[in-house]
Scaffold this active site. Structure first.
Site, PDB file in Angstrom:
ATOM      1  N   HIS A 319       0.851  -1.179   0.000  1.00 24.48           N
ATOM      2  CA  HIS A 319       0.000   0.000   0.000  1.00 24.48           C
ATOM      3  C   HIS A 319       0.889   1.232   0.000  1.00 24.48           C
ATOM      4  O   HIS A 319       1.964   1.209   0.599  1.00 24.48           O
ATOM      5  CB  HIS A 319      -0.897   0.015   1.250  1.00 24.48           C
ATOM      6  CG  HIS A 319      -2.041   0.953   1.114  1.00 24.48           C
ATOM      7  ND1 HIS A 319      -1.941   2.281   1.444  1.00 24.48           N
ATOM      8  CD2 HIS A 319      -3.296   0.760   0.650  1.00 24.48           C
ATOM      9  CE1 HIS A 319      -3.098   2.855   1.194  1.00 24.48           C
ATOM     10  NE2 HIS A 319      -3.936   1.976   0.710  1.00 24.48           N
ATOM     11  N   ASP A 377      -7.986  -5.458   0.315  1.00 25.54           N
ATOM     12  CA  ASP A 377      -8.517  -6.297  -0.760  1.00 25.54           C
ATOM     13  C   ASP A 377      -8.173  -7.765  -0.601  1.00 25.54           C
ATOM     14  O   ASP A 377      -8.679  -8.607  -1.342  1.00 25.54           O
ATOM     15  CB  ASP A 377      -7.980  -5.802  -2.114  1.00 25.54           C
ATOM     16  CG  ASP A 377      -8.521  -4.434  -2.436  1.00 25.54           C
ATOM     17  OD1 ASP A 377      -9.718  -4.228  -2.226  1.00 25.54           O
ATOM     18  OD2 ASP A 377      -7.739  -3.568  -2.869  1.00 25.54           O
TER      19      ASP A 377
HETATM   20  N1  CMC Z   1       4.072  -7.555  -4.822  1.00 30.08           N
HETATM   21  C1  CMC Z   1       5.414  -7.526  -5.047  1.00 30.08           C
HETATM   22  N2  CMC Z   1       6.159  -6.413  -4.936  1.00 30.08           N
HETATM   23  C2  CMC Z   1       5.527  -5.277  -4.598  1.00 30.08           C
HETATM   24  C3  CMC Z   1       4.144  -5.241  -4.341  1.00 30.08           C
HETATM   25  C4  CMC Z   1       3.420  -6.439  -4.463  1.00 30.08           C
HETATM   26  N3  CMC Z   1       2.103  -6.454  -4.238  1.00 30.08           N
HETATM   27  N4  CMC Z   1       3.786  -3.973  -4.034  1.00 30.08           N
HETATM   28  C5  CMC Z   1       4.900  -3.244  -4.086  1.00 30.08           C
HETATM   29  N5  CMC Z   1       5.955  -4.028  -4.422  1.00 30.08           N
HETATM   30  C6  CMC Z   1       7.369  -3.603  -4.525  1.00 30.08           C
HETATM   31  C7  CMC Z   1       7.603  -2.845  -5.811  1.00 30.08           C
HETATM   32  O1  CMC Z   1       8.013  -3.689  -6.863  1.00 30.08           O
HETATM   33  C8  CMC Z   1       8.661  -1.864  -5.403  1.00 30.08           C
HETATM   34  O2  CMC Z   1       9.902  -2.547  -5.415  1.00 30.08           O
HETATM   35  P1  CMC Z   1      11.252  -1.734  -5.805  1.00 30.08           P
HETATM   36  O3  CMC Z   1      11.425  -0.704  -4.752  1.00 30.08           O
HETATM   37  O4  CMC Z   1      12.296  -2.796  -5.797  1.00 30.08           O
HETATM   38  O5  CMC Z   1      11.014  -1.136  -7.157  1.00 30.08           O
HETATM   39  C9  CMC Z   1       8.341  -1.558  -3.944  1.00 30.08           C
HETATM   40  O6  CMC Z   1       7.609  -2.691  -3.467  1.00 30.08           O
HETATM   41  C10 CMC Z   1       7.502  -0.312  -3.758  1.00 30.08           C
HETATM   42  O7  CMC Z   1       6.378  -0.417  -4.631  1.00 30.08           O
HETATM   43  P2  CMC Z   1       5.750   0.826  -5.388  1.00 30.08           P
HETATM   44  O8  CMC Z   1       5.005   0.337  -6.573  1.00 30.08           O
HETATM   45  O9  CMC Z   1       6.807   1.869  -5.614  1.00 30.08           O
HETATM   46  O10 CMC Z   1       4.767   1.355  -4.270  1.00 30.08           O
HETATM   47  P3  CMC Z   1       3.495   2.221  -4.502  1.00 30.08           P
HETATM   48  O11 CMC Z   1       3.239   2.929  -3.229  1.00 30.08           O
HETATM   49  O12 CMC Z   1       3.633   3.077  -5.719  1.00 30.08           O
HETATM   50  O13 CMC Z   1       2.341   1.155  -4.818  1.00 30.08           O
HETATM   51  C11 CMC Z   1       0.531  -0.351  -4.596  1.00 30.08           C
HETATM   52  C12 CMC Z   1       1.372   0.747  -3.921  1.00 30.08           C
HETATM   53  C13 CMC Z   1      -0.697  -0.637  -3.760  1.00 30.08           C
HETATM   54  C14 CMC Z   1       0.057   0.171  -5.980  1.00 30.08           C
HETATM   55  C15 CMC Z   1       1.407  -1.635  -4.760  1.00 30.08           C
HETATM   56  O14 CMC Z   1       1.817  -2.103  -3.493  1.00 30.08           O
HETATM   57  C16 CMC Z   1       0.681  -2.727  -5.543  1.00 30.08           C
HETATM   58  O15 CMC Z   1       0.704  -2.712  -6.774  1.00 30.08           O
HETATM   59  N6  CMC Z   1       0.021  -3.685  -4.820  1.00 30.08           N
HETATM   60  C17 CMC Z   1      -0.767  -4.720  -5.470  1.00 30.08           C
HETATM   61  C18 CMC Z   1      -2.125  -4.163  -5.864  1.00 30.08           C
HETATM   62  C19 CMC Z   1      -3.027  -3.976  -4.670  1.00 30.08           C
HETATM   63  O16 CMC Z   1      -3.186  -4.847  -3.828  1.00 30.08           O
HETATM   64  N7  CMC Z   1      -3.661  -2.779  -4.625  1.00 30.08           N
HETATM   65  C20 CMC Z   1      -4.663  -2.472  -3.586  1.00 30.08           C
HETATM   66  C21 CMC Z   1      -4.253  -1.326  -2.719  1.00 30.08           C
HETATM   67  S1  CMC Z   1      -5.309  -1.199  -1.270  1.00 30.08           S
HETATM   68  C22 CMC Z   1      -6.864  -0.757  -1.889  1.00 30.08           C
HETATM   69  C23 CMC Z   1      -6.926   0.653  -2.272  1.00 30.08           C
HETATM   70  O17 CMC Z   1      -6.845   1.499  -1.386  1.00 30.08           O
HETATM   71  O18 CMC Z   1      -7.070   0.921  -3.462  1.00 30.08           O
END
Ligand code: CMC
Length: 443
Positions: A319, A377
């Protein structure tokens, strides 16, 4: 250009940050604004006018886009407050109407206010009959979120009497209509996909019960509402009701900042919510669990998620704000067990898979270091599936619950005297001005 050395210092009157522009041998002070809780913010509104610089923050990871008094998240501690009340207390004790009133008006309602609010919402649940025909323009196999975007956007063509957004009364009527009609629209999207007749709302039922009725009753059979299931639905709605400046809420605010029609703004929010990185993750979690299939394939998928060359992510994990267990996921994990027990589902392979996946992921250094925990989720889909809600409807349920948050934030934005049209700037890295070459001379 190379500006550095931003340091915070405290003057007698106002804390400021000094911005030292080393190449140009200049320094500037910017005020620090304190909220009631949470990190202080640097007020950079005059940054460009005074320094000629913009800030650069794709994804707004360090940018506060507005002042708000509605929802507070402490991502490190896993705390979520609506108007100061912990989410766990609201999920345990409140009705969804209680929470809607709280988000809209800032206080929990008295008994009298609660009764009036519930009555007013209830009497807005029906749709203009003409909207039934609008539905019929969609393919039967349309995704419910596609229908939600279209039908909610179309409400602006039906309700012309409440679109003066400068009039607080008009804004409230539009807000009540949206909260009330969203379950009707979501249930109709489901019925349409099943080829079943639409089921009209019943005003003698509570909000969650009425939704279950519209989803699962048919003209031939009533649906007996199981109180454990309506309780779970109530909790799901409460847990999804607001979440401060997430992508869809920011979309609603940005669309609304131009003075756009409220129904169109909420349709924009629905479109943003649909993405798998946001609300679409609940559907993606179930699809992912189905794809993993059995516990002996968990390692393979965890390895895929860890592989920087593989785009796969564990859905329902991670998240932007929570760097600890999402408090909503905790409530839903407990709820999941209650629902399965009530339904006599003793063997739910997807739940076993989810729990084992959670254990393995939480003990993996990759997930620990990146602070990736289960989010809301992760468990909601298993509950909804057990209730008989098809996977494609999961995000539509999220949208109907989030509508109150969207309208509360939209109202707050319009009432904010500092509100301006949202208009971010950019770091331009394209071609600078160049000479036009006529077609016959281009090589
Ligand atoms: N599985 C594997 N690696 C992950 C995941 C995951 N679910 N989420 C983040 N990472 C890694 C990502 O690859 C990155 O690694 P690095 O620093 O080596 O590049 C690091 O963790 C940080 O990720 P980010 O994408 O920069 O973080 P963000 O804050 O931009 O993204 C997120 C947050 C929710 C989009 C992401 O964690 C994700 O895609 N999760 C899966 C989708 C999901 O479950 N979304 C629901 C969110 S909660 C409901 C809502 O409020 O909408």
């Amino acid at each position: 250009m190379n500006a550095k050395n931003a340091s915070a210092k405290k003057s007698a009157s106002q804390a400021v940050v000094t911005f030292v522009d080393t190449p140009n041998k200049r320094s500037f002070e910017f005020p620090i604004i304190k909220g009631t809780i949470g990190p202080d913010v640097i007020d950079v509104r005059k940054l460009y006018a005074e320094t000629g610089y913009f800030t650069y923050d794709p994804g707004y990871t360090s940018t506060g886009s507005c002042e708000s008094q509605i929802t507070y998240i402490d991502g490190d501690e896993g705390i979520l407050l609506y108007r100061g009340y912990p989410i766990e207390d609201l999920a345990e004790h409140s009705t969804f109407m209680d929470v809607c009133y709280l988000l809209l008006y800032g206080e929990l309602p008295t008994q009298e206010q609660h009764a009036k609010f519930e009555h007013d919402i209830t009497y807005h649940t029906m749709l203009n009959e003409q909207i039934n025909y609008f539905f019929r323009g969609f393919r039967r196999d349309s995704h419910p979120m596609a229908i939600m975007c279209g039908v909610v956007g179309a409400l602006s063509a039906f309700y012309h009497d409440s679109t003066d957004i400068t009039n607080p009364r008009h804004r409230m009527v539009a807000s009540y209509r949206l909260i009330a009609k969203m379950p009707t629209i979501a249930a109709m999207a489901y019925k349409y996909s099943q080829g079943q007749p639409f089921i009209y709302p019943r005003n003698d039922l509570g909000f969650s019960e009425n939704f279950l009725h519209m989803m699962f009753a048919t003209p031939c059979e009533t649906y007996d509402i199981n109180p454990v299931l309506s309780q779970a639905m109530r909790r799901i709605f409460i847990l999804h009701a607001d979440h401060e400046q997430n992508a869809s809420t920011s979309t609603v605010r940005l669309a609304g900042s131009s003075g756009a029609n409220p129904y169109a703004c909420i349709a924009a929010g629905i479109a943003s919510l649909w993405g798998p990185a946001h609300g679409g993750a609940n559907e993606a979690v179930l699809n992912m669990l189905g794809e993993i299939g059995s516990t002996n394939r968990i390692k393979e998928y965890v390895d895929k998620a860890k592989d920087p060359k593989d785009a796969f992510r564990l859905m329902g994990f991670g998240h932007r704000v929570y760097k600890s267990y999402d408090p909503r996921a905790k409530v839903l994990q407990a709820e999941c067990h209650k629902v399965l027990k009530e339904l006599g589902i003793t063997d739910e392979p997807l739940l076993d898979l989810a729990m084992e996946l959670e254990q393995i992921a939480l003990s993996e250094p990759y997930f620990i270091e990146k602070k990736l925990y289960p989010n809301v989720d992760f468990y909601s889909g298993i509950i909804l599936r057990a209730m008989g809600v098809p996977t494609s409807m999961f995000t539509a349920l999220f949208a109907l619950a989030r509508t109150v948050g969207w309208v509360a934030q939209w109202n707050e934005m319009i009432e904010d005297p500092t509100q301006k049209i949202g208009r971010p700037r950019q770091l331009f890295t394209g071609e600078p001005e160049r000479k036009y070459v006529p077609l016959d001379r281009r090589k």
